[in-house]
Design an enzyme around this catalytic site. Structure first.
Site, PDB file in Angstrom:
ATOM      1  CB  SER A  67      40.162  28.912  45.528  1.00  9.82           C
ATOM      2  OG  SER A  67      39.257  29.247  44.624  1.00  9.82           O
ATOM      3  CG  ASP A 283      38.133  30.875  48.024  1.00 10.57           C
ATOM      4  OD1 ASP A 283      37.407  30.237  46.858  1.00 10.57           O
ATOM      5  OD2 ASP A 283      39.013  31.440  47.823  1.00 10.57           O
ATOM      6  CD  GLU A 376      39.905  35.451  36.916  1.00 10.54           C
ATOM      7  OE1 GLU A 376      41.003  35.595  36.321  1.00 10.54           O
ATOM      8  OE2 GLU A 376      39.593  34.712  37.529  1.00 10.54           O
ATOM      9  CB  ALA A 377      34.986  33.031  31.366  1.00  8.07           C
ATOM     10  NE  ARG A 501      46.951  32.065  31.591  1.00  9.12           N
ATOM     11  CZ  ARG A 501      46.503  31.647  32.635  1.00  9.12           C
ATOM     12  NH1 ARG A 501      45.634  30.802  32.687  1.00  9.12           N
ATOM     13  NH2 ARG A 501      47.173  31.917  33.847  1.00  9.12           N
ATOM     14  CB  SER A 503      48.091  26.922  35.147  1.00  9.71           C
ATOM     15  OG  SER A 503      47.581  27.173  36.481  1.00  9.71           O
TER      16      SER A 503
END
Ligand code: NG1
Ligand code: ZN
Length: 548
Positions: A67, A283, A376-377, A501, A503
């Site tokens: 990605s 991607d 997702e943002a 958080r 990753s």
């Protein structure tokens, strides 16, 4: 129930020795430096064959991509029959297979799966494969095919594809000849389906100015180029950053992640006032839009803005069609800008759910609505229509010409949107549809709400697994005491919000911060990042490596 041909497995496995590393099937499958992936991908091939056999020979998809990550990385993820991500419970099997220390352990684990999951090894297995433009992809496909050979699975290699195309083809193959038939199982079939729906949606409307499209020097470039003839003169797109012959340029200073994280235009794209620009990731499953204001300020229209635009449009369309029994909902993650959540809840009056990071969580939650918009943002998302919503849309006739037009638009919208996974091509067409139908500039779109300033930073720690979260990742429960320290700092900032958080795709801990002003946001991000950095060094007794 047959058992594995151990001799065959050993011969194939000898070609793909496991390094000392420990692997985890994370948010987006396995992802790391390509040099470490050979054995992991070989074993993922075995898993794909088992998954297909378990599902009676249904086609399983395999995408080799990393990605938006650096060109030297690569990865693999499996796609379930309807084009969705691999079922969550199988991720642990992927992890276990990838970490087996010997062929014996590998065989034992396969047999334990066969017996606990009641897999009939005599069943056929069918797997399709796609890859992005990374040069390491070719050898990794071979490793994967060797894994398939362990269990005599049939494979079809589709070569270079965008990730969403592979999801689309997987679903087409599994639904062919059924009432849910999704389309022709090829890139061409995908182009035809999307282009036909888009043409219906913009029919009779004044065409917008050309869109400048940054393809991150990845697979989106040749594939969108391939797509353009199908769109004909319904859309003008100028592609930039399309150099796939220099692999090191992939995602370099370009692409959706670069633009979103740095809140700046990519290199290789000259931004002038009011131009409409968009960036794909490596991607082509993410897209963000942007433009430059009259005072030369860079303005980002990210996944939250796309979700807001799509929800607004669909709500209006459903009303115009006279079928407002269809309820729209939006799904976000904690990374969604606070102002976007307020806009959705208070202005559009739509229900909004917050789920952990990773599209599989968003997709799953979105299926609970008649029409579920999830983004997702960072620009990864789509809209899913429930079977009953589709039935309503396809059976409605409308009692006025205006209603008939709105119904026709809703039908075409469900065709232009990739129902399997977030898809940058399809999201681009969704946005272009809305802007064309409304004759809106990006600036008008942007006026829906004003983003709170936000900042995302990474802290490189020795062991990110010590960070444990709850409440859709908005609160840390471990290391003990860290959340209280975060809360105490956040309280001091106007409109402050911050969370931490680990990753799932990089060896880092992520820190998100937003507050009333840019300077307060930066200070908040810096202070929370510093806290994690210090906590890690004192709390775990380990030395942190870096704070970026
Ligand atoms: P991680 O590395 O778990 O934060 C990132 C993105 C996810 C998702 C995955 C898969 C952020 C903050 N995180 O996950 O949203 O897109 O990559 O590509 O953008
Ligand atoms: Zn991607």
């Amino acid at each position: 129930m047959a058992s594995v041909n151990v001799e065959n497995l050993s011969a194939l496995s000898a070609k793909h020795p496991k390094p000392a590393n420990t692997f985890t099937y994370g948010t987006a499958g396995f992802r790391m430096n390509a040099d470490l992936l050979d054995s992991v991908i070989f074993r993922t091939g075995i898993l794909a064959a088992l998954r297909s056999k378990k599902l009676d020979g249904k086609v399983i998809g395999c995408m080799i991509t990393a990605s938006h990550n650096p060109a030297a990385d690569n990865g693999v993820k499996l796609v379930d029959p309807m084009g969705e991500m691999l079922e969550g419970s199988w991720e642990a099997h992927a992890t276990a297979l990838s970490n087996a220390q010997s062929d014996e352990q590998l065989v034992d684990y396969i047999h334990s799966m066969v017996s606990s999951l009641k897999i009939d090894l005599t069943k056929p297995a069918n797997v399709i494969i796609g890859r992005d433009t990374r040069p390491s992809g070719v050898a990794l496909v071979n490793a994967f095919v060797d894994g398939l050979k362990v269990l005599d699975a049939k494979s079809t290699d589709y070569g270079i594809l965008t990730t969403p195309q592979l999801h689309y083809i997987t679903r087409c193959l599994n639904t062919a000849g059924t009432p849910e038939a999704y389309g022709e199982p090829s890139a061409e079939g995908y182009y035809k389906k999307l282009a036909a729906a888009f043409k219906t949606l913009v029919d009779g409307k004044t065409k917008l100015s050309p869109l400048t499209l940054d393809c991150a020097n990845g697979v989106g470039a040749p594939k969108f180029q391939e797509f353009l003839p199908y769109l004909g003169d319904s859309l003008s797109v100028k592609i930039v950053n399309d150099d796939i012959d220099n692999p090191s340029k992939l995602n370099l200073n370009s692409g959706a992640d670069y633009v979103k994280t740095g809140q700046r235009a990519p290199v290789g794209l000259k931004l002038t006032s009011q131009d409409r620009c968009a960036s794909f990731d490596g991607d082509a499953d993410r897209i963000v839009y942007y433009y430059q204001d009259e005072d030369n300020t860079f303005k980002l229209l990210d996944g939250d803005k796309i979700a807001g635009l799509a929800a607004m449009f669909i709500i209006d369309l459903v009303k115009a069609a006279g079928i407002d029994s269809i309820k729209v909902g939006v799904v976000q993650t904690a990374y969604a800008n606070g102002a976007s959540t307020q806009y959705l809840r208070n202005t559009l009056n739509v229900p909004v759910s917050c789920v952990p990071t990773g599209v599989k969580h968003l997709h799953h939650e979105a299926l609970k609505y008649d029409v579920g918009v999830y983004f997702e943002a960072n620009g990864h998302g789509t809209v899913v229509f429930s079977p009953s919503a589709l039935k309503t849309i396809y059976s409605a006739e409308g009692s006025s010409p205006a209603q008939a037009v709105a119904i026709r638009s809703l039908r075409a919208l469900s065709e232009v949107i990739n129902q399997t996974v977030g898809d940058a091509f399809s999201d681009l067409l969704l946005v272009e549809t809305i802007l064309t139908q409304r004759q809106w500039s990006p600036k008008v779109w942007d006026q829906a709400y004003t983003d709170l300033p936000n900042r995302l930073v990474k802290v490189v720690v020795q062991d990110r697994s010590i960070f444990k979260t709850v409440d859709a990742e908005r609160k840390l429960v471990e290391p003990a005491g860290l959340q209280d320290a975060i809360d105490a700092i956040v309280l001091k900032f106007r409109d402050g919000r911050s969370f931490v958080r680990p990753s799932g795709t990089e060896d880092v801990v992520r820190v998100y911060a937003e507050a009333a002003t840019r300077s307060e946001t930066d200070e908040l991000a810096h202070r929370i990042g510093g806290l994690v950095f210090d906590f890690n060094s004192q709390g775990s007794g380990l030395r942190p490596r870096e704070f970026i």
